[in-house]
Design a protein around this motif. Structure first.
Motif, PDB file in Angstrom:
ATOM      1  N   SER A 129      33.142   0.785  -1.909  1.00  0.00           N
ATOM      2  CA  SER A 129      34.306   1.392  -1.272  1.00  0.00           C
ATOM      3  C   SER A 129      35.361   1.825  -2.284  1.00  0.00           C
TER       4      SER A 129
ATOM      5  N   ARG B 179      34.474   5.182  -3.284  1.00  0.00           N
ATOM      6  CA  ARG B 179      34.695   6.085  -2.150  1.00  0.00           C
ATOM      7  C   ARG B 179      36.178   6.206  -1.785  1.00  0.00           C
TER       8      ARG B 179
ATOM      9  N   THR C 124      41.468   0.247   1.724  1.00  0.00           N
ATOM     10  CA  THR C 124      41.395  -1.154   1.307  1.00  0.00           C
ATOM     11  C   THR C 124      39.968  -1.449   0.856  1.00  0.00           C
TER      12      THR C 124
ATOM     13  N   GLY D 274      36.954  -4.371   0.254  1.00  0.00           N
ATOM     14  CA  GLY D 274      36.454  -5.703   0.579  1.00  0.00           C
ATOM     15  C   GLY D 274      36.017  -6.419  -0.682  1.00  0.00           C
ATOM     16  N   ASP D 275      34.999  -5.894  -1.350  1.00  0.00           N
ATOM     17  CA  ASP D 275      34.623  -6.435  -2.652  1.00  0.00           C
ATOM     18  C   ASP D 275      34.247  -5.292  -3.584  1.00  0.00           C
TER      19      ASP D 275
ATOM     20  N   TYR E 152      22.976   4.170  -4.043  1.00  0.00           N
ATOM     21  CA  TYR E 152      22.799   3.212  -2.948  1.00  0.00           C
ATOM     22  C   TYR E 152      24.054   2.361  -2.750  1.00  0.00           C
ATOM     23  N   PHE E 153      24.570   1.786  -3.851  1.00  0.00           N
ATOM     24  CA  PHE E 153      25.707   0.869  -3.712  1.00  0.00           C
ATOM     25  C   PHE E 153      27.045   1.585  -3.614  1.00  0.00           C
ATOM     26  N   THR E 154      27.054   2.896  -3.746  1.00  0.00           N
ATOM     27  CA  THR E 154      28.275   3.637  -3.449  1.00  0.00           C
ATOM     28  C   THR E 154      28.428   3.742  -1.934  1.00  0.00           C
TER      29      THR E 154
ATOM     30  N   SER F 114      28.596   5.274   1.842  1.00  0.00           N
ATOM     31  CA  SER F 114      28.685   4.139   2.748  1.00  0.00           C
ATOM     32  C   SER F 114      27.316   3.837   3.355  1.00  0.00           C
ATOM     33  N   LYS F 115      27.262   2.754   4.051  1.00  0.00           N
ATOM     34  CA  LYS F 115      26.041   2.382   4.745  1.00  0.00           C
ATOM     35  C   LYS F 115      25.587   3.536   5.649  1.00  0.00           C
TER      36      LYS F 115
ATOM     37  N   ASN G 118      24.168   6.340   3.644  1.00  0.00           N
ATOM     38  CA  ASN G 118      22.840   5.944   3.151  1.00  0.00           C
ATOM     39  C   ASN G 118      21.777   6.105   4.237  1.00  0.00           C
TER      40      ASN G 118
HETATM   41  P1  DGT Z   1      33.743  -3.078   1.395  1.00  0.00           P
HETATM   42  O1  DGT Z   1      33.208  -3.868   0.264  1.00  0.00           O
HETATM   43  O2  DGT Z   1      33.741  -3.805   2.672  1.00  0.00           O
HETATM   44  O3  DGT Z   1      35.083  -2.503   1.099  1.00  0.00           O
HETATM   45  O4  DGT Z   1      32.783  -1.804   1.637  1.00  0.00           O
HETATM   46  P2  DGT Z   1      31.509  -1.317   0.814  1.00  0.00           P
HETATM   47  O5  DGT Z   1      31.165   0.025   1.313  1.00  0.00           O
HETATM   48  O6  DGT Z   1      31.756  -1.455  -0.651  1.00  0.00           O
HETATM   49  O7  DGT Z   1      30.356  -2.280   1.319  1.00  0.00           O
HETATM   50  P3  DGT Z   1      29.481  -3.415   0.596  1.00  0.00           P
HETATM   51  O8  DGT Z   1      30.184  -3.984  -0.580  1.00  0.00           O
HETATM   52  O9  DGT Z   1      29.092  -4.357   1.663  1.00  0.00           O
HETATM   53  O10 DGT Z   1      28.165  -2.668   0.129  1.00  0.00           O
HETATM   54  C1  DGT Z   1      28.194  -1.676  -0.876  1.00  0.00           C
HETATM   55  C2  DGT Z   1      27.310  -0.558  -0.481  1.00  0.00           C
HETATM   56  O11 DGT Z   1      25.948  -1.005  -0.415  1.00  0.00           O
HETATM   57  C3  DGT Z   1      27.557   0.012   0.893  1.00  0.00           C
HETATM   58  O12 DGT Z   1      28.604   0.959   0.900  1.00  0.00           O
HETATM   59  C4  DGT Z   1      26.237   0.640   1.212  1.00  0.00           C
HETATM   60  C5  DGT Z   1      25.257  -0.297   0.575  1.00  0.00           C
HETATM   61  N1  DGT Z   1      24.744  -1.221   1.626  1.00  0.00           N
HETATM   62  C6  DGT Z   1      25.110  -2.482   1.817  1.00  0.00           C
HETATM   63  N2  DGT Z   1      24.430  -3.010   2.862  1.00  0.00           N
HETATM   64  C7  DGT Z   1      23.654  -2.025   3.346  1.00  0.00           C
HETATM   65  C8  DGT Z   1      22.711  -1.925   4.429  1.00  0.00           C
HETATM   66  O13 DGT Z   1      22.475  -2.866   5.175  1.00  0.00           O
HETATM   67  N3  DGT Z   1      22.092  -0.726   4.623  1.00  0.00           N
HETATM   68  C9  DGT Z   1      22.337   0.343   3.821  1.00  0.00           C
HETATM   69  N4  DGT Z   1      21.715   1.486   4.053  1.00  0.00           N
HETATM   70  N5  DGT Z   1      23.204   0.292   2.798  1.00  0.00           N
HETATM   71  C10 DGT Z   1      23.852  -0.874   2.560  1.00  0.00           C
END
Ligand code: DGT
Ligand code: CA
Ligand code: CA
Ligand code: ZN
Length: 592
Positions: free
Chosen positions: A152, A155, A159, A161-162, A256-258, A260-261, A264
């Motif tokens: 995030s 992106r 806010t 999360g991690d 992948y880790f960028t 959003s879910k 992806n």
């Molecule tokens: P956050 O940390 O809550 O602010 O938001 P993100 O988007 O950084 O989410 P995070 O840290 O849980 O996971 C980082 C990225 O990894 C997320 O944006 C997409 C990918 N990812 C995590 N879990 C899944 C999943 O179950 N399916 C897919 N397709 N991608 C995932």
């Protein structure tokens, strides 16, 4: 307390000035001195720390709660964690204790609530500060080819999360790099260290130059904990996940880790439609990989040396990370219709800024000077109006006098051929019935008016219909040019008031269609980012101009414009959608 230090701790220790600091007595002072000079805490301190339950240390994070009272509650009520304290306070067991009382019980509950908010997610500015410090520390480890912030933070969500960091490293250096990461400064705890994934908790000791929060406008500060805010922010932590991969796999892992879910999932579906499997290791033809999984299957992946290559394999233009929210970016990338996003270089000025005339820290001259140094072509000054007493709102007389000063400056710059100008406005409170806070004959002498709601409790006590109605009435006033921080939300502080912003924006669109300029502010303060990025696309679609405003209360505050640009990009905004990209001359024409 130490997190709030503005001076170098080593310097304070070596000069002995440490002992002059507020809150540092003989015991703490000598222990700190030993820790800094000899690299370890006194042994009785280490013992005490190790024998103190984690829950009690955690309780120290609650604003206004010190060790003495924690010890008392522990002994008398058996309270041994934030959770058990919350339970005891909710059951009313704290108030009857000697020297505590109902008030202090309520304050503890409020403090617990605040603490939870700061532990759950962090604002974008704070998250990026940690993320960038961590990324650059990892990047300088020997053997690391590349380290990049994903998730995030990349992106630019409002806010975080991690933090997610992806690191490219050859297999032969993998182990050394993993070890080096674990010994970086700023790691409060290691949650897990597997083969290719390391999970950590970071704290403020990651910042070489210490951690300070800077000047915060009192209106905002009030919503995020007041005097306790600095302690909450500097005592906070953030989780981080690091993935170590080989350079060939890096672009896939980064994408992948960028996230959003949602993005992806849409990408993976697009791959499936083409007989391909997309995951964090590669883009693998079904026919080749068969039943193989993970890295074994990835051997057969299509090659990608950058993210662009992955998108190209799927017949898409590369999508800027801010847009990866599955809100239409895939279709746009398929048809070469992605927006040419706004960038910092497009910004030539901003309209909503304060000076010492109201609650700003810097003078008109200092603000103008800084804007010029930033390469801006113009700057708008909009100090608070009289009703806002807490922000030292300026009288009509003082406001008009400021206008004369501005005219003098503009004339002088024009004479010497300097292509820079000040615009004179006001940030007017929106009063009962959508009225503005100065008489019409005063407002008509200004270049523009930013109309903003500040009496939030009153607006929150009313329903959506009435709030929407009053905002529209205010927008109808001929002098209203900009709707300031449209919802009044403070991130992690308070929600905005109820309002139908879709209806308000549509109303503004009608004015614009008829040639009257009504712009909506994207307040760039990282505490606000209001208009929300989700609504930027809507404003753009309606043809309502957006103005990104730092709402600067100091010269440093002008730099907040960068967070506004991030949010605008996330909202699909292009240079021609914002007033900030106009030259001073063009803006002058639009305002008259
Ligand atoms: P956050 O940390 O809550 O602010 O938001 P993100 O988007 O950084 O989410 P995070 O840290 O849980 O996971 C980082 C990225 O990894 C997320 O944006 C997409 C990918 N990812 C995590 N879990 C899944 C999943 O179950 N399916 C897919 N397709 N991608 C995932
Ligand atoms: Ca994340
Ligand atoms: Ca994560
Ligand atoms: Zn304001």
């Amino acid at each position: 307390m130490l997190g709030g230090l503005t001076e170098d701790l080593g310097e304070l220790v070596s000069t002995g000035r440490l002992f002059e600091m507020k809150g540092i007595g003989k015991g703490l002072g000598s222990a700190l001195t030993q820790a800094i000079m000899e690299g370890e805490w006194p042994s009785d301190w280490v013992e005490l720390h190790n024998s103190t339950p984690q829950g009690l240390i955690e309780m120290l994070g609650i604003p206004g709660l010190g060790p003495k009272r924690i010890k008392l509650m522990n002994e008398e009520l058996g309270v041994d964690s934030v959770a058990s304290l919350k339970e005891a306070a909710t059951d009313g067991l704290i108030a009857p204790m000697k020297g505590f009382g109902k008030k202090s019980q309520q304050r503890m509950l409020d403090g617990i609530e605040l603490l939870a908010r700061f532990r759950a997610r962090r604002r974008l500015d704070v998250g990026l500060m940690y993320g960038e410090a961590f990324q650059s520390k990892i990047a300088s480890i020997e053997g690391v080819i590349k380290a990049q912030l994903a998730g995030s933070a990349r992106r630019r969500k409002e806010t975080i999360g991690d933090l997610d960091v992806v690191v490219a490293v050859e297999d032969e250096h993998h182990e050394n790099v993993a070890e080096a990461i674990l010994s970086l400064p700023g790691i409060a705890d290691v949650k897990g260290a597997g083969d290719s994934k390391i999970s950590l908790i970071l704290d403020t000791s990651i910042f070489d130059g210490g951690f300070t929060v800077g000047h915060i406008d009192p209106n905002v500060l009030d919503a995020i904990g007041g005097d306790d805010y600095e302690q909450l922010e500097s005592g906070g932590t953030i989780d981080a996940q690091v993935r170590l991969v080989t350079p060939e796999v890096f672009p896939f892992t980064l994408a992948y880790f960028t996230g959003s879910k949602e993005h992806n999932i849409a990408m993976r579906q697009r791959a499936i439609d083409r007989g391909l499997k997309l995951n964090e290791f590669g883009l693998i033809p079904d026919a080749k990989a068969g039943d193989l999984k993970g890295m074994a299957a990835a051997k057969f992946s299509l090659k990608a040396s950058t993210e662009e290559d992955i998108y190209r394999h799927l017949e898409l233009d590369w999508v800027s990370p801010e847009l990866r929210e599955d809100t239409g970016e895939i279709v746009a990338a398929e048809t070469s219709n992605l927006p040419q996003l706004l960038s910092g270089q497009d910004i030539r000025g901003a309209l909503h800024n304060h000076t010492t005339l109201s609650d700003g820290e810097a003078t008109l001259e200092e603000m103008a000077d800084t804007a010029r140094k930033m390469g801006w072509n113009w700057l708008g000054i909009a100090d608070h109006s009289p009703t806002l007493k807490i922000a030292n709102g300026a009288s009509a007389e003082d406001l008009l006098e400021q206008g004369e000063t501005i005219q003098r400056y503009n004339a002088a710059w024009a004479k010497e051929g300097t292509d820079f100008r000040l615009f004179h406005g006001v940030e007017s409170d929106i009063l009962e019935g959508g009225k503005l806070d100065h008489p019409d004959d005063v407002l008509s002498q200004l270049d523009y008016t930013v109309a903003s709601v500040h009496a939030l409790s009153k607006w929150k006590a009313r329903d959506e219909l009435q709030n929407t109605e009053e905002l529209m009435q205010c927008i109808d006033h001929p002098s209203t040019t900009v709707l300031g921080h449209p919802t009044g939300r403070i991130l992690q502080g308070r929600d905005g008031y109820e309002v139908d912003l879709f209806a308000v924006l549509e109303h503004m669109a009608e004015h614009n269609e008829e040639g009257r300029l009504k712009a909506v502010e994207l307040n760039a303060s990282p505490y606000r980012l209001d208009l929300d990025w989700r609504l930027c696309k809507h404003a753009k679609g309606l043809g309502v101009p957006v103005i990104i405003n730092p709402d600067a209360h100091s010269i440093r505050g002008l730099a907040d414009i960068s967070y506004g640009v991030m949010a605008a990009r996330k909202g699909w905004i292009e240079p021609h959608d914002v007033l900030n990209s106009l030259s001073g001359e063009e803006l002058q024409r639009r305002l008259s």
